[in-house]
Design an enzyme around this catalytic site. Structure first.
Site, PDB file in Angstrom:
ATOM      1  N   ASP A  98       0.879  -1.172   0.000  1.00  0.00           N
ATOM      2  CA  ASP A  98       0.000   0.000   0.000  1.00  0.00           C
ATOM      3  C   ASP A  98       0.915   1.220   0.000  1.00  0.00           C
ATOM      4  OD1 ASP A  98      -1.460   2.258   0.819  1.00  0.00           O
ATOM      5  OD2 ASP A  98      -2.849   1.081   2.014  1.00  0.00           O
ATOM      6  N   CYS A 132       1.487   3.460   3.056  1.00  0.00           N
ATOM      7  CA  CYS A 132       2.007   2.828   4.271  1.00  0.00           C
ATOM      8  C   CYS A 132       3.480   3.180   4.448  1.00  0.00           C
ATOM      9  CB  CYS A 132       1.812   1.312   4.163  1.00  0.00           C
ATOM     10  SG  CYS A 132       2.938   0.325   5.144  1.00  0.00           S
ATOM     11  N   CYS A 153       5.809   0.314   3.955  1.00  0.00           N
ATOM     12  CA  CYS A 153       5.885  -0.098   2.556  1.00  0.00           C
ATOM     13  C   CYS A 153       6.888   0.772   1.814  1.00  0.00           C
ATOM     14  CB  CYS A 153       4.512   0.001   1.891  1.00  0.00           C
ATOM     15  SG  CYS A 153       3.292  -1.191   2.501  1.00  0.00           S
ATOM     16  N   ARG A 205      -5.103  -0.702   2.370  1.00  0.00           N
ATOM     17  CA  ARG A 205      -5.543  -1.025   3.739  1.00  0.00           C
ATOM     18  C   ARG A 205      -6.917  -0.462   4.079  1.00  0.00           C
ATOM     19  NH1 ARG A 205      -1.286   1.902   7.016  1.00  0.00           N
ATOM     20  NH2 ARG A 205      -1.451   3.284   5.195  1.00  0.00           N
TER      21      ARG A 205
END
Length: 263
Positions: A146, A149, A152, A176
């Site tokens: 994502d 994030c 991430c 998410r």
């Protein structure tokens, strides 16, 4: 004394199982095992068709026998799983462990790993965002990601080092906050781009993407698949054996988990 010894030896020979007798005993043993296996399969099939809660049929995808007599592993279409007795009158929720000489083995997690491997094998590379480096990869990890994030973003910054270590990274989408979120739109734009890897890198760097998001893309399907496979957050790294590793993992540690050491 010699006569007694010969008599004993003769009696021992009479008690020995001859090769032909061994064959008969093996056949009898297999004949007793096969009906049990057939019964277990028939019970699993019947349970799959008849399992109900509050008088309503459950959306059962698969039922398999377990090493415990009379206990069956039930997997729902949603990806959830539990254990049931033969007639579906009692349920157990949790993990099933085998107590071996080398310690406890989580049979439930092993089954989940196998399911993840099979599910990911069905996703063609054309539906992934791939970062593989120059050389032939030594291992490949699949990452549900994502771009909104922070971890991430941190993992994406490590992708060049992972590629240098021989680890290819295949991204799948997991917004998410759901399919109505900005992350979902951003990933749809990345998948609709002519250069997905470049677009995904820009998205991971929090740069706005201006391309369309309404092309035929797999973002929603991958989001639903992630939930079925037990993804609860991002990044969610799935190793080649199907093991799910939640969260950011430093390159050296991930390489070690893949058996690549300091490669």
């Amino acid at each position: 004394m010699p006569n007694i010894i010969r008599e004993v030896e003769e009696r021992m020979r009479q008690r020995m199982v001859t090769p032909s007798l061994r064959s008969v005993l093996f056949t009898l043993a297999m004949a007793s095992v096969l009906p049990v296996a057939a019964y277990a399969d028939a019970t699993a099939d019947q349970l799959r068709e008849s399992l109900q809660v509050n008088g309503q049929p459950m959306p059962v995808e698969q039922v398999n026998a377990t090493p415990m007599d009379g206990i069956y592993h039930v997997r729902l279409e949603s990806g959830e799983s539990f254990y049931s007795n033969a007639d579906g009158s009692h349920f157990l929720v949790g993990d099933l462990f085998e107590n071996t000489a080398n310690g406890l083995v989580n049979l439930t997690e092993q089954a989940k790993n196998q399911e993840r491997v099979a599910a990911l094998a069905a996703i063609p590379e054309s539906e992934r965002v791939v970062y593989r480096g120059v050389d032939e990869p030594k291992a490949t990890v699949v990452v549900f990601t994502d771009p909104t994030c922070p971890y991430c973003e941190r993992l994406h910054e490590a992708v060049p080092e992972l590629n240098e270590r021989g680890i290819a990274v295949h991204y799948l989408a997991f917004p998410r906050a759901g399919m109505n979120s900005d992350a979902a739109t951003s990933m749809q734009q990345a998948w609709c781009s002519d250069n997905r890897s470049e677009a995904m890198t820009r998205a991971q760097q929090r740069q706005a993407l201006s391309g369309p998001s309404d092309c035929d893309n797999p973002v929603a399907e991958q989001y639903n698949l992630g939930m079925e496979l037990g993804v609860q957050g991002t990044p969610a790294i799935i190793l080649p054996n199907g093991q799910l590793v939640p969260g950011y993992v430093p390159p050296e540690r991930l390489a070690a988990m893949l058996g690549l050491g300091d490669a």
